[in-house]
Design a protein around this motif. Structure first.
Motif, PDB file in Angstrom:
ATOM      1  N   PHE A  85      -4.144 -49.823  -3.104  1.00  0.00           N
ATOM      2  CA  PHE A  85      -2.898 -49.830  -3.732  1.00  0.00           C
ATOM      3  C   PHE A  85      -2.030 -51.121  -3.541  1.00  0.00           C
ATOM      4  CE2 PHE A  85       1.621 -48.992  -2.731  1.00  0.00           C
ATOM      5  CZ  PHE A  85       2.273 -48.505  -4.094  1.00  0.00           C
ATOM      6  N   CYS A  86      -1.988 -51.635  -2.255  1.00  0.00           N
ATOM      7  CA  CYS A  86      -1.335 -52.871  -2.187  1.00  0.00           C
ATOM      8  C   CYS A  86      -1.755 -54.164  -2.832  1.00  0.00           C
ATOM      9  CB  CYS A  86      -1.346 -53.436  -0.648  1.00  0.00           C
ATOM     10  SG  CYS A  86      -0.271 -52.108   0.543  1.00  0.00           S
TER      11      CYS A  86
ATOM     12  N   ARG B  35      -0.576 -57.175  -7.601  1.00  0.00           N
ATOM     13  CA  ARG B  35      -0.952 -57.854  -8.889  1.00  0.00           C
ATOM     14  C   ARG B  35      -0.010 -57.113 -10.213  1.00  0.00           C
ATOM     15  NH1 ARG B  35      -7.458 -58.103  -8.056  1.00  0.00           N
ATOM     16  NH2 ARG B  35      -7.321 -59.716  -6.145  1.00  0.00           N
ATOM     17  N   ALA B  36       0.383 -56.101 -10.121  1.00  0.00           N
ATOM     18  CA  ALA B  36       1.042 -55.582 -11.259  1.00  0.00           C
ATOM     19  C   ALA B  36       2.543 -56.561 -11.062  1.00  0.00           C
ATOM     20  CB  ALA B  36       1.505 -54.060 -10.789  1.00  0.00           C
ATOM     21  N   LEU B  37       3.012 -56.279 -10.134  1.00  0.00           N
ATOM     22  CA  LEU B  37       4.416 -57.156  -9.896  1.00  0.00           C
ATOM     23  C   LEU B  37       4.366 -58.531 -10.291  1.00  0.00           C
ATOM     24  CD1 LEU B  37       5.507 -55.859  -6.381  1.00  0.00           C
ATOM     25  CD2 LEU B  37       6.122 -55.034  -8.772  1.00  0.00           C
TER      26      LEU B  37
ATOM     27  N   VAL C 191       9.900 -61.724  -5.981  1.00  0.00           N
ATOM     28  CA  VAL C 191       9.472 -61.437  -4.386  1.00  0.00           C
ATOM     29  C   VAL C 191      10.053 -62.359  -3.599  1.00  0.00           C
ATOM     30  CG1 VAL C 191       7.428 -60.335  -5.027  1.00  0.00           C
ATOM     31  CG2 VAL C 191       7.492 -62.600  -4.433  1.00  0.00           C
ATOM     32  N   ASP C 192      10.278 -61.834  -2.198  1.00  0.00           N
ATOM     33  CA  ASP C 192      11.034 -62.616  -1.452  1.00  0.00           C
ATOM     34  C   ASP C 192      10.130 -63.620  -0.539  1.00  0.00           C
ATOM     35  OD1 ASP C 192      13.397 -61.131  -1.745  1.00  0.00           O
ATOM     36  OD2 ASP C 192      12.944 -59.876  -0.359  1.00  0.00           O
TER      37      ASP C 192
ATOM     38  N   LEU D 179      -0.114 -66.061  -2.972  1.00  0.00           N
ATOM     39  CA  LEU D 179      -1.184 -66.427  -3.808  1.00  0.00           C
ATOM     40  C   LEU D 179      -2.143 -65.314  -3.786  1.00  0.00           C
ATOM     41  CD1 LEU D 179      -2.136 -68.089  -6.125  1.00  0.00           C
ATOM     42  CD2 LEU D 179      -3.399 -69.654  -4.517  1.00  0.00           C
ATOM     43  N   TRP D 180      -2.247 -64.487  -4.674  1.00  0.00           N
ATOM     44  CA  TRP D 180      -2.972 -63.301  -4.997  1.00  0.00           C
ATOM     45  C   TRP D 180      -4.484 -63.371  -5.080  1.00  0.00           C
ATOM     46  CZ3 TRP D 180      -1.628 -59.203  -1.877  1.00  0.00           C
ATOM     47  CH2 TRP D 180      -0.070 -59.141  -1.775  1.00  0.00           C
TER      48      TRP D 180
END
Length: 94
Positions: free
Chosen positions: A65-66, A71-73, A80-81, A85-86
């Motif tokens: 989920f996370c 990745r969707a965001l 984001v705050d 790097l995903w």
């Protein structure tokens, strides 16, 4: 967990304040998000020594989920705050 320890999560293997279970969970999340194929039988056996089957299911679903929402965001360019790097790809300049 205080802010200092939270900020040190990227160095989890060096920080004694993280328990062995926490270190394994962090490593799992890191592998899941960045190199899921590295979650092999040996690593799964190490996880199984410290976590129940139910905990492993919860850990896997939470990591999924996370990772997915992160990745969707990113795809939607939602601010984001913090800068994360995903992937292992180089960061793109804005």
């Amino acid at each position: 967990m205080d802010d200092e320890l939270y900020g040190a999560v990227d160095r989890y293997s060096e920080i004694d304040e993280f328990s062995e279970r926490e270190k394994l969970a962090i490593e799992f999340g890191e592998r899941f998000a960045l190199d899921h194929t590295s979650i092999d039988d040996e690593f799964w056996a190490r996880l199984s020594e410290r976590f129940s089957e139910r905990e492993l299911l919860e850990l896997t679903v939470t990591a999924g989920f996370c990772t997915g929402i992160g990745r969707a965001l990113q795809v939607l360019d939602v601010a984001v705050d913090f800068d994360v790097l995903w992937s292992r790809e180089p960061a793109h300049a804005p």
